[in-house]
Design a protein around this motif. Structure first.
Motif, PDB file in Angstrom:
ATOM      1  N   ALA A  99       0.830  -1.205   0.000  1.00 43.55           N
ATOM      2  CA  ALA A  99       0.000   0.000   0.000  1.00 43.55           C
ATOM      3  C   ALA A  99       0.866   1.257   0.000  1.00 43.55           C
ATOM      4  O   ALA A  99       0.541   2.249  -0.661  1.00 43.55           O
ATOM      5  N   GLN A 100       2.011   1.217   0.720  1.00 39.56           N
ATOM      6  CA  GLN A 100       2.905   2.374   0.745  1.00 39.56           C
ATOM      7  C   GLN A 100       3.568   2.574  -0.614  1.00 39.56           C
ATOM      8  O   GLN A 100       3.809   3.718  -1.024  1.00 39.56           O
ATOM      9  N   VAL A 101       3.851   1.477  -1.305  1.00 37.67           N
ATOM     10  CA  VAL A 101       4.419   1.598  -2.650  1.00 37.67           C
ATOM     11  C   VAL A 101       3.429   2.282  -3.583  1.00 37.67           C
ATOM     12  O   VAL A 101       3.805   3.067  -4.469  1.00 37.67           O
ATOM     13  N   ASP A 102       2.142   2.030  -3.364  1.00 33.47           N
ATOM     14  CA  ASP A 102       1.097   2.635  -4.196  1.00 33.47           C
ATOM     15  C   ASP A 102       0.790   4.067  -3.811  1.00 33.47           C
ATOM     16  O   ASP A 102      -0.099   4.698  -4.419  1.00 33.47           O
ATOM     17  N   GLY A 103       1.485   4.593  -2.810  1.00 34.30           N
ATOM     18  CA  GLY A 103       1.316   6.000  -2.470  1.00 34.30           C
ATOM     19  C   GLY A 103       0.699   6.276  -1.116  1.00 34.30           C
ATOM     20  O   GLY A 103       0.557   7.448  -0.732  1.00 34.30           O
ATOM     21  N   CYS A 104       0.316   5.247  -0.369  1.00 29.50           N
ATOM     22  CA  CYS A 104      -0.268   5.468   0.959  1.00 29.50           C
ATOM     23  C   CYS A 104       0.824   5.791   1.976  1.00 29.50           C
ATOM     24  O   CYS A 104       1.954   5.294   1.873  1.00 29.50           O
ATOM     25  N   THR A 105       0.482   6.620   2.930  1.00 31.70           N
ATOM     26  CA  THR A 105       1.377   6.825   4.056  1.00 31.70           C
ATOM     27  C   THR A 105       1.253   5.637   4.999  1.00 31.70           C
ATOM     28  O   THR A 105       0.360   4.798   4.857  1.00 31.70           O
ATOM     29  N   ARG A 106       2.162   5.581   5.971  1.00 32.24           N
ATOM     30  CA  ARG A 106       2.107   4.456   6.912  1.00 32.24           C
ATOM     31  C   ARG A 106       0.804   4.468   7.708  1.00 32.24           C
ATOM     32  O   ARG A 106       0.211   3.427   7.980  1.00 32.24           O
TER      33      ARG A 106
END
Length: 274
Positions: A169-176
């Motif tokens: 999800a972080q790779v897709d642009g989400c923050t932690r």
């Protein structure tokens, strides 16, 4: 059927009967008229059914007030424990920081500590801070009682969720924070249900602290304390006492029936990893 299995089934059935018979006796006594309760030859089933004892319990002084106090204190303690434990368990399960093992050791020690031994220190602290006879004091005590268990279970549950889901999800642009909110948090439902049930039953049934911290202000008492004085109010009216106890047990039973599907999986998942 093998002899061993028969013995195991017999032992299990005997244990269930021994555990449930006091509950069964409480409920049936609540429906019996006084003449049957005081009879020299009691029956397992009521010969005549009555709701008079329940009316007596509901109409007793303070019933609605103490019910409200118990609900308020219990829900507040459980919600507060879930919020704090969720952050602490995520930090322990997902992050690497100095003192993490020592922190969990302290959590386990707090979980094993007998809370009855801390009544006097808690009473002194409450007295010196002006928190005696106040519901927030009970809320904080119940919060501290349920917090260690909640952290332990949620930590194991978070550790059982693959961290690769959050990383994707972080790779897709989400923050932690957004990855935890949208990916991990929905998967924590069984663990949250299990810990909520434990915290609810612990706070709902607690008697010792409610009895020692609420002394002068009678309007701040909870249902367990009210039940302890029920016999003094009604003398030998055991029917009313059993009816009040049955009404007291209903909320915990209702919560368990609503959450039972998630309880077993939550406890099992919370013990998988650590």
């Amino acid at each position: 059927m093998p002899r061993r299995r028969v013995l195991l089934h017999t032992a299990a059935a005997s244990t269930i009967v021994l555990c449930l018979f006091p509950v069964y006796w409480m409920i049936t006594t609540a429906f019996k008229p006084n003449r049957d309760i005081q009879s020299d030859t009691p029956h397992l089933m009521p010969q005549t059914w009555t709701l008079e004892h329940f009316r007596t319990a509901v109409e007793a002084d303070g019933f609605a007030l103490f019910w409200r106090n118990s609900i308020l204190v219990t829900l507040s303690a459980v919600l507060l424990a879930l919020v704090v434990a969720l952050g602490a368990s995520f930090a322990v399960a997902r992050m690497r920081w100095r003192g993490r093992r020592q922190f969990m050791l302290l959590v386990f020690i707090a979980q094993m500590a007998p809370w009855e031994a801390l009544i006097i220190p808690v009473y002194i602290i409450s007295r010196d801070t002006g928190m005696l006879d106040r519901l927030p004091a009970l809320t904080l005590v119940y919060f501290m009682m349920t917090l260690p268990f909640t952290i332990v279970v949620l930590r194991g549950f978070i550790a059982a969720i693959p961290p690769e889901l959050e990383e994707a999800a972080q790779v897709d642009g989400c923050t932690r924070r957004h990855a935890f909110r949208h990916i991990t948090f929905p998967l924590l439902a069984p663990g949250l249900m299990a810990t909520s049930l434990f915290g609810y039953i612990t706070a709902w049934n607690e008697f010792a602290y409610a009895n020692f911290l609420i002394i002068k202000q009678q309007d701040s008492r909870t249902l367990p304390v009210w039940l302890s004085s029920f016999q003094n109010v009604f003398g030998t009216d055991w029917g009313a006492t059993m009816a009040a106890s049955t009404l007291f047990a209903l909320p915990a039973l209702a919560v368990f029936l609503l959450l039972q599907r998630h309880v077993t999986s939550g406890f099992a998942a919370g013990a998988v990893k650590g």
